[in-house]
Design a protein around this motif. Structure first.
Motif, PDB file in Angstrom:
ATOM      1  N   VAL A 112       0.845  -1.199   0.000  1.00 25.26           N
ATOM      2  CA  VAL A 112       0.000   0.000   0.000  1.00 25.26           C
ATOM      3  C   VAL A 112       0.881   1.250   0.000  1.00 25.26           C
ATOM      4  N   VAL A 113       1.927   1.220   0.806  1.00 25.02           N
ATOM      5  CA  VAL A 113       2.852   2.353   0.875  1.00 25.02           C
ATOM      6  C   VAL A 113       3.535   2.565  -0.473  1.00 25.02           C
ATOM      7  N   LEU A 114       4.019   1.465  -1.072  1.00 27.63           N
ATOM      8  CA  LEU A 114       4.715   1.550  -2.351  1.00 27.63           C
ATOM      9  C   LEU A 114       3.806   2.099  -3.454  1.00 27.63           C
ATOM     10  N   LEU A 115       2.602   1.526  -3.576  1.00 27.95           N
ATOM     11  CA  LEU A 115       1.675   1.974  -4.624  1.00 27.95           C
ATOM     12  C   LEU A 115       1.215   3.411  -4.391  1.00 27.95           C
TER      13      LEU A 115
ATOM     14  N   LEU B  48      -6.207   2.620   8.030  1.00 33.34           N
ATOM     15  CA  LEU B  48      -5.829   3.696   7.108  1.00 33.34           C
ATOM     16  C   LEU B  48      -4.842   4.655   7.763  1.00 33.34           C
ATOM     17  N   ILE B  49      -5.063   4.962   9.039  1.00 32.17           N
ATOM     18  CA  ILE B  49      -4.157   5.875   9.754  1.00 32.17           C
ATOM     19  C   ILE B  49      -2.753   5.286   9.836  1.00 32.17           C
ATOM     20  N   LEU B  50      -2.652   3.965  10.022  1.00 30.12           N
ATOM     21  CA  LEU B  50      -1.339   3.322  10.067  1.00 30.12           C
ATOM     22  C   LEU B  50      -0.591   3.500   8.750  1.00 30.12           C
ATOM     23  N   GLU B  51      -1.283   3.244   7.636  1.00 28.60           N
ATOM     24  CA  GLU B  51      -0.629   3.357   6.332  1.00 28.60           C
ATOM     25  C   GLU B  51      -0.370   4.813   5.963  1.00 28.60           C
ATOM     26  N   LEU B  52      -1.275   5.690   6.348  1.00 28.04           N
ATOM     27  CA  LEU B  52      -1.062   7.121   6.129  1.00 28.04           C
ATOM     28  C   LEU B  52       0.161   7.605   6.902  1.00 28.04           C
ATOM     29  N   THR B  53       0.302   7.106   8.113  1.00 31.27           N
ATOM     30  CA  THR B  53       1.458   7.449   8.942  1.00 31.27           C
ATOM     31  C   THR B  53       2.753   6.968   8.293  1.00 31.27           C
ATOM     32  N   ALA B  54       2.720   5.751   7.738  1.00 27.24           N
ATOM     33  CA  ALA B  54       3.917   5.191   7.108  1.00 27.24           C
ATOM     34  C   ALA B  54       4.322   5.987   5.870  1.00 27.24           C
ATOM     35  N   VAL B  55       3.343   6.334   5.032  1.00 23.79           N
ATOM     36  CA  VAL B  55       3.632   7.125   3.834  1.00 23.79           C
ATOM     37  C   VAL B  55       4.177   8.497   4.231  1.00 23.79           C
ATOM     38  N   GLY B  56       3.512   9.126   5.190  1.00 17.17           N
ATOM     39  CA  GLY B  56       3.974  10.418   5.670  1.00 17.17           C
ATOM     40  C   GLY B  56       5.368  10.339   6.266  1.00 17.17           C
TER      41      GLY B  56
ATOM     42  N   ALA C 232      -5.490   6.502   0.666  1.00 21.76           N
ATOM     43  CA  ALA C 232      -6.851   6.149   1.092  1.00 21.76           C
ATOM     44  C   ALA C 232      -7.529   5.268   0.048  1.00 21.76           C
ATOM     45  N   VAL C 233      -7.387   5.627  -1.222  1.00 18.22           N
ATOM     46  CA  VAL C 233      -8.004   4.848  -2.301  1.00 18.22           C
ATOM     47  C   VAL C 233      -7.363   3.475  -2.407  1.00 18.22           C
ATOM     48  N   ILE C 234      -6.031   3.444  -2.373  1.00 20.49           N
ATOM     49  CA  ILE C 234      -5.316   2.171  -2.511  1.00 20.49           C
ATOM     50  C   ILE C 234      -5.594   1.256  -1.325  1.00 20.49           C
ATOM     51  N   TYR C 235      -5.649   1.828  -0.125  1.00 24.04           N
ATOM     52  CA  TYR C 235      -5.941   1.006   1.054  1.00 24.04           C
ATOM     53  C   TYR C 235      -7.355   0.426   0.983  1.00 24.04           C
TER      54      TYR C 235
END
Length: 234
Positions: free
Chosen positions: A58-61, A187-195, A225-228
């Motif tokens: 998710v982070v990569l995409l 979503l917050i976890l993946e958003l945190t990782a991307v950020g 958000a969309v990818i997750y």
């Protein structure tokens, strides 16, 4: 009041910047070393956030799709133009950096992060402003330090911070009707990782190791958000 924490956060950034103006005349070699220290600390913060991911794909995409959109719309250029326009109205306190440098760097540091999202959600959902007030104290101190090296442009970062967190807080008052808690937490976890990875990029740029166009990666904060969502459907 959903916006209370956001407003306090903004005020503390302004106070930190104004206090930082008193330390702008320290010798350049001190400023350079301080900036190196800030860069290293920013990288550490970013790595801690990035390691929170539970779905690296998710982070990569998100980063890939965000980079494509950012390059398509040339967001980095737009941010620099905005910073330059602001800079034309004011004289920076540090001749080695432009108003744009302070505005863009501080905006990215203050806006990207878990505390911005989680704190704004808490303000909107529960009326609990503790996270944003804590973030405000941290941002105020960081604004002070950044101002000593990047100059007066740091103060303008309060605009995107208030708009970003305020929008999330207002939307959060209705978010429970739209998004299940389990999805939101993931979503917050993946958003945190991307950020976090974007913050690592900021640190690398501050150390002048790279010249990553971070502005052109910003759409990844939205595409995650969309990818997750689709990731959860698989």
């Amino acid at each position: 009041m959903a916006l209370y924490g956001t407003i306090v956060n903004g005020i503390l950034i302004i106070v930190g910047t104004l206090l930082g103006l008193f330390f702008t005349r320290i010798p350049d070699r001190y400023k350079e070393t301080v900036m190196h220290g800030i860069g290293l600390a920013v990288i550490l913060i970013g790595l801690q956030m990035a390691f929170s991911t539970e779905a690296i794909i998710v982070v990569l995409l998100s980063l890939l799709s965000g980079a494509i959109l950012g390059e398509l719309f040339r967001l980095e250029e737009l941010l620099n133009r905005l910073g330059s326009w602001i800079g034309s109205k004011f004289k920076n306190t540090n001749e080695n950096f432009t108003i744009s440098d302070g505005f863009v760097t501080a905006s990215l540091v203050f806006v990207i992060g878990a505390m911005s999202v989680i704190g704004a959600l808490d303000s909107g959902l529960r009326g609990d402003h503790e996270i944003l007030i804590t973030k405000g104290i941290l941002d105020g101190f960081m604004a002070l330090v950044l101002t000593t090296t990047l100059g007066f442009g740091v103060i303008f970062s309060v605009i995107p911070v208030v708009l970003y967190q305020g929008t999330i807080a207002l939307l959060a008052t209705q978010i429970e009707k739209w998004i299940p808690d389990a999805f939101l937490n993931g979503l917050i976890l993946e958003l945190t990782a991307v950020g976090g990875l974007l913050i690592v990029a900021i640190g690398l740029n501050l150390l002048k190791i790279t010249q990553i166009r971070i502005g052109n990666l910003l759409p990844s904060i939205l595409t995650v958000a969309v990818i997750y969502y689709f990731y959860q459907l698989i």
